[in-house]
Enzyme design. Structure first.
Site, PDB file in Angstrom:
ATOM      1  N   GLU A 143       0.772  -1.126   0.201  1.00 34.50           N
ATOM      2  CA  GLU A 143       0.082   0.014   0.117  1.00 34.50           C
ATOM      3  C   GLU A 143       0.915   1.254  -0.221  1.00 34.50           C
ATOM      4  O   GLU A 143       1.454   1.613   1.042  1.00 34.50           O
ATOM      5  CB  GLU A 143      -0.918   0.001   1.348  1.00 34.50           C
ATOM      6  CG  GLU A 143      -1.654  -1.210   1.491  1.00 34.50           C
ATOM      7  CD  GLU A 143      -2.884  -1.082   0.692  1.00 34.50           C
ATOM      8  OE1 GLU A 143      -3.066  -0.302  -0.067  1.00 34.50           O
ATOM      9  OE2 GLU A 143      -3.838  -2.178   0.713  1.00 34.50           O
TER      10      GLU A 143
ATOM     11  N   CYS B 183      -2.336   9.083   2.588  1.00 38.21           N
ATOM     12  CA  CYS B 183      -2.138   8.469   1.288  1.00 38.21           C
ATOM     13  C   CYS B 183      -3.325   8.705   0.330  1.00 38.21           C
ATOM     14  O   CYS B 183      -3.032   9.144  -0.948  1.00 38.21           O
ATOM     15  CB  CYS B 183      -1.729   6.947   1.231  1.00 38.21           C
ATOM     16  SG  CYS B 183      -3.086   6.040   2.189  1.00 38.21           S
TER      17      CYS B 183
HETATM   18  P1  NAP Z   1       8.261   4.795   4.456  1.00 33.68           P
HETATM   19  O1  NAP Z   1       9.329   5.838   4.900  1.00 33.68           O
HETATM   20  O2  NAP Z   1       8.475   4.222   3.500  1.00 33.68           O
HETATM   21  O3  NAP Z   1       8.231   4.166   6.034  1.00 33.68           O
HETATM   22  C1  NAP Z   1       7.191   3.388   6.040  1.00 33.68           C
HETATM   23  C2  NAP Z   1       7.574   2.170   6.807  1.00 33.68           C
HETATM   24  O4  NAP Z   1       8.678   1.348   6.061  1.00 33.68           O
HETATM   25  C3  NAP Z   1       8.142   2.547   8.040  1.00 33.68           C
HETATM   26  O5  NAP Z   1       8.194   1.385   8.965  1.00 33.68           O
HETATM   27  C4  NAP Z   1       9.786   2.523   7.691  1.00 33.68           C
HETATM   28  O6  NAP Z   1      10.877   2.241   8.953  1.00 33.68           O
HETATM   29  C5  NAP Z   1       9.804   1.369   6.831  1.00 33.68           C
HETATM   30  N1  NAP Z   1      11.063   1.288   5.948  1.00 33.68           N
HETATM   31  C6  NAP Z   1      11.651   2.511   5.137  1.00 33.68           C
HETATM   32  N2  NAP Z   1      12.272   2.286   4.466  1.00 33.68           N
HETATM   33  C7  NAP Z   1      12.581   0.711   4.389  1.00 33.68           C
HETATM   34  C8  NAP Z   1      13.210  -0.175   3.374  1.00 33.68           C
HETATM   35  N3  NAP Z   1      14.115  -0.039   2.681  1.00 33.68           N
HETATM   36  N4  NAP Z   1      13.138  -1.639   3.697  1.00 33.68           N
HETATM   37  C9  NAP Z   1      11.915  -1.874   4.662  1.00 33.68           C
HETATM   38  N5  NAP Z   1      11.289  -1.130   5.418  1.00 33.68           N
HETATM   39  C10 NAP Z   1      11.307   0.253   5.184  1.00 33.68           C
HETATM   40  O7  NAP Z   1       7.384   5.781   4.364  1.00 33.68           O
HETATM   41  P2  NAP Z   1       6.795   7.187   5.212  1.00 33.68           P
HETATM   42  O8  NAP Z   1       7.544   8.197   4.369  1.00 33.68           O
HETATM   43  O9  NAP Z   1       6.768   7.284   6.534  1.00 33.68           O
HETATM   44  O10 NAP Z   1       5.071   7.432   4.793  1.00 33.68           O
HETATM   45  C11 NAP Z   1       4.568   8.218   3.837  1.00 33.68           C
HETATM   46  C12 NAP Z   1       4.120   7.283   2.741  1.00 33.68           C
HETATM   47  O11 NAP Z   1       3.339   6.213   2.743  1.00 33.68           O
HETATM   48  C13 NAP Z   1       3.482   8.297   1.391  1.00 33.68           C
HETATM   49  O12 NAP Z   1       3.826   8.076   0.341  1.00 33.68           O
HETATM   50  C14 NAP Z   1       2.058   7.694   1.861  1.00 33.68           C
HETATM   51  O13 NAP Z   1       1.269   7.978   0.538  1.00 33.68           O
HETATM   52  C15 NAP Z   1       2.444   6.110   1.900  1.00 33.68           C
HETATM   53  N6  NAP Z   1       1.037   5.564   2.697  1.00 33.68           N
HETATM   54  C16 NAP Z   1       0.448   4.914   1.760  1.00 33.68           C
HETATM   55  C17 NAP Z   1      -0.788   4.123   2.463  1.00 33.68           C
HETATM   56  C18 NAP Z   1      -1.478   3.175   1.810  1.00 33.68           C
HETATM   57  O14 NAP Z   1      -2.548   2.622   2.274  1.00 33.68           O
HETATM   58  N7  NAP Z   1      -1.574   3.177   0.477  1.00 33.68           N
HETATM   59  C19 NAP Z   1      -1.165   4.729   3.788  1.00 33.68           C
HETATM   60  C20 NAP Z   1      -0.361   5.407   4.556  1.00 33.68           C
HETATM   61  C21 NAP Z   1       0.871   5.906   4.059  1.00 33.68           C
HETATM   62  P3  NAP Z   1      11.475   3.501   9.506  1.00 33.68           P
HETATM   63  O15 NAP Z   1      10.664   4.520  10.201  1.00 33.68           O
HETATM   64  O16 NAP Z   1      12.368   2.809  10.509  1.00 33.68           O
HETATM   65  O17 NAP Z   1      12.381   4.200   8.296  1.00 33.68           O
END
Ligand code: NAP
Length: 454
Positions: free
Chosen positions: A228, A262
């Site tokens: 997602e 999102c």
């Molecule tokens: P993010 O940096 O990707 O973080 C999300 C999760 O992934 C965190 O637990 C993060 O851990 C982990 N993570 C980051 N890099 C990783 C890697 N290389 N391998 C494995 N895990 C990893 O996302 P964000 O910036 O916090 O969140 C915003 C994004 O999420 C936006 O693009 C938003 O649209 C999207 N989102 C989508 C939905 C949906 O349902 N489609 C819902 C909510 C948000 P750490 O915190 O330890 O880095």
């Protein structure tokens, strides 16, 4: 900063947490595996009872859980409390419906008996974001636990207290200790867990790079993944729309969760004859929003979750301006303590610029003027994303075209995009694949077994 609670309204470091060591992770994976061997044989009635108790705990302590979320990521407290209520709802939904969703399906063939049955697969890793710290986790955990799987949570590093509170709720509700465990780990510790044989599948909600990285690791191990990811949802308003309702909804649809959702409406695509009125009234409504302390009841918009997000958003807006965008309101951080960014509206964004393609994760709306429905649909589909779409028109033929032609995981007509336990949720294109919620969500992490008896 590693795993820590930092108050985004003040910048104060509240508490830090040590990441689990390899030995501790090994113990938790081993416990998950042992628990699964027992847990998979528990009845739907038993799981349902535990999940209903979890819903009762959520309802009874919603203010306390809401405060944890607001402290860690800055959403207004009233929204945080509503989020806890929604978690109780999803728990009750799956407690009531899982047995039906996973019942054997008889299929007449030339066999004496043939049917499909659904079996749990084991430990599923959930990598979750900070923006809806409770909801994102419960919408994974409720179906996973009802299906007889066990869950492992790697939550975002800035919401550790939310992560621990969720583990505690499920344990207090009666689930065995190993049925749902929080792993306080950094993103760099995820790949090894995905590769572990005891982990059978993974789901990630978050950014595209994180999703791609997790899916690549899982792909090498032939493990199922649900992703997602991000979105830049269009909010299309055509000439016949109820403008009053569309504008009121345009405020909530963009500003919900301090603009960090999102499925927030990020691109407002408005038909030429009503564009000027829409723009003027949207500016008025955004100007009236109160930015401030998220713990106060009259605050509409709290701080962004981290200083990094504030910096990134500011940079995106500056790039947009360089590319020719005009700022109607807001446009730069408020300054002072806390990660505050004001409601912002950008217009005159060149449609071939990188800004028009990007996801702006904060209270920034992009406005576009279009000639007709063809141009609206073309613009709506012009980004790499395909999460949700909201479209406003009272013309039935236009509604049909929008439903059929918009490339998104959901289309909401005359309403904002929202998640609902009764309806599947997910994206297409680079917004991800797989579905959460509803019957489709619980079918993602089960073995759909075909049985044929001569
Ligand atoms: P993010 O940096 O990707 O973080 C999300 C999760 O992934 C965190 O637990 C993060 O851990 C982990 N993570 C980051 N890099 C990783 C890697 N290389 N391998 C494995 N895990 C990893 O996302 P964000 O910036 O916090 O969140 C915003 C994004 O999420 C936006 O693009 C938003 O649209 C999207 N989102 C989508 C939905 C949906 O349902 N489609 C819902 C909510 C948000 P750490 O915190 O330890 O880095």
């Amino acid at each position: 900063m590693g795993i820590a609670t930092i108050n985004p309204a003040t910048g104060e470091l509240i508490k830090t947490f040590e990441a689990l060591t390899e030995t501790e992770i090994e113990q938790k994976l081993s416990l998950a595996q042992q628990t699964f061997e027992q847990y998979r044989h528990t009845s739907f009635e038993q799981r349902s009872q535990w999940l209903t108790t979890a819903a009762q705990i959520l309802d009874a302590e919603k203010e306390a859980f809401g405060k944890i979320m607001t402290l860690e990521m800055g959403k207004p407290l009233k929204a945080a409390i509503a989020e806890v209520e929604k978690c109780a709802l999803v728990c009750r939904f799956y407690a009531d419906h899982a047995a039906k969703f996973l019942a054997e399906v008889p299929i007449p063939t030339d066999a004496s008996k043939s049917f499909v049955c659904y079996q749990p697969i084991g430990a599923v890793l959930a990598v979750m974001p900070w923006n809806f710290p409770f909801w994102q986790v419960f919408r994974f955990a409720a179906p996973a636990l009802m299906a007889g799987n066990v869950g492992l949570l790697k939550h975002a590093s800035n919401v550790p207290q939310s992560a621990l509170a969720i583990e505690d709720i499920l344990q207090r509700a009666g689930f065995p200790t190993g049925a749902f465990q929080t792993l306080l780990i950094g993103a760099n510790q995820v790949a090894a867990i995905v590769m572990d044989d005891r982990v059978r599948a993974a789901t990630l909600t978050g950014s595209e790079p994180a999703g791609a990285s997790l899916a690549a690791t899982a792909g090498k191990q032939i493990k199922k993944v649900v992703l997602e990811l991000g979105g830049s949802d269009p909010f299309i308003v055509l000439s016949s729309a109820d403008l009053e309702a569309a504008i009121a909804t345009a405020v909530t649809a963009r500003m919900i969760n301090n603009g960090q959702s999102c499925i927030a409406a990020k691109r407002f695509i408005v038909a030429d004859p009503i564009y000027d009125e829409f723009e003027t009234r949207l500016v008025e409504q955004y100007r009236a929003l109160k930015v401030g302390d998220p713990m106060l009841p009259d605050t509409d918009i709290g701080p962004l979750a981290t200083s990094g997000i504030l910096k990134d958003l500011d940079q995106q807006v500056q790039v947009a301006i360089q590319q020719g965008a005009r700022v109607l309101i807001g446009g730069k951080p408020l300054g002072g303590t806390g990660n505050f960014y004001p409601p912002t509206i950008l217009t005159a964004i060149p449609i071939d610029s990188s800004t028009a393609q990007d996801e702006l994760f904060g209270p920034v709306a992009m406005l576009f003027r279009v000639e007709n429905i063809d141009a609206a649909i073309q613009l709506a589909n012009s980004t790499p994303f395909g999460l949700g779409a909201s479209a406003w028109t009272t013309d039935e033929a236009e509604q049909t075209r929008l439903i059929l032609e918009i490339e998104a995981g959901s289309v909401f007509i005359n309403s904002m995009v929202k998640s609902d336990p009764r309806l599947p949720f997910g994206g297409t294109k680079r917004s991800g694949f797989g579905r959460e919620l509803s019957i489709q969500g619980i079918h993602e992490f089960v073995n759909i077994k075909t049985v044929w008896v001569r």
